[in-house]
Design an enzyme around this catalytic site. Sequence first.
Site, PDB file in Angstrom:
ATOM      1  N   SER A 271       3.125  -5.265  -1.982  1.00  0.00           N
ATOM      2  CA  SER A 271       1.872  -5.678  -1.742  1.00  0.00           C
ATOM      3  C   SER A 271       1.977  -7.068  -1.272  1.00  0.00           C
ATOM      4  O   SER A 271       0.937  -7.443  -1.345  1.00  0.00           O
ATOM      5  CB  SER A 271       1.870  -5.441  -3.346  1.00  0.00           C
ATOM      6  OG  SER A 271       2.882  -6.485  -4.026  1.00  0.00           O
ATOM      7  N   SER A 272       2.118  -7.627  -0.743  1.00  0.00           N
ATOM      8  CA  SER A 272       2.112  -9.062   0.018  1.00  0.00           C
ATOM      9  C   SER A 272       3.090  -9.229   1.463  1.00  0.00           C
ATOM     10  O   SER A 272       4.362  -8.273   1.040  1.00  0.00           O
ATOM     11  CB  SER A 272       2.651 -10.016  -0.944  1.00  0.00           C
ATOM     12  OG  SER A 272       4.245 -10.234  -1.306  1.00  0.00           O
TER      13      SER A 272
END
Length: 71
Positions: free
Chosen positions: A12-13
Amino acid sequence: MTGKMYGYARVSSKEQNLNRQLDALAEFGVADDMVFADKARGKNFEQPEYKRLISTLREDDVVVVVRVGWF
C-alpha cells in the site's frame, strides 16, 4: 491445467517491499514474467496492474495471491 498461472502482489505504499510476496509466488511456481504488482494506496482494486491482470485473464487461467502477514 490448460490455462496460464498468474500472480498478483500489492503493497500500500512505495516504501513497502514486495520481495516476500514475490518470493512466495516464485515458490508456488509462478514465473516472474507472469506476476503483476502494484505499489499504491487504496482500499479497493482500482490499481493499474490489477486492472491489467484482469484484462489478461482467460477461461481456465489461475491467479495466485499471497498475503504475507505483518512482522
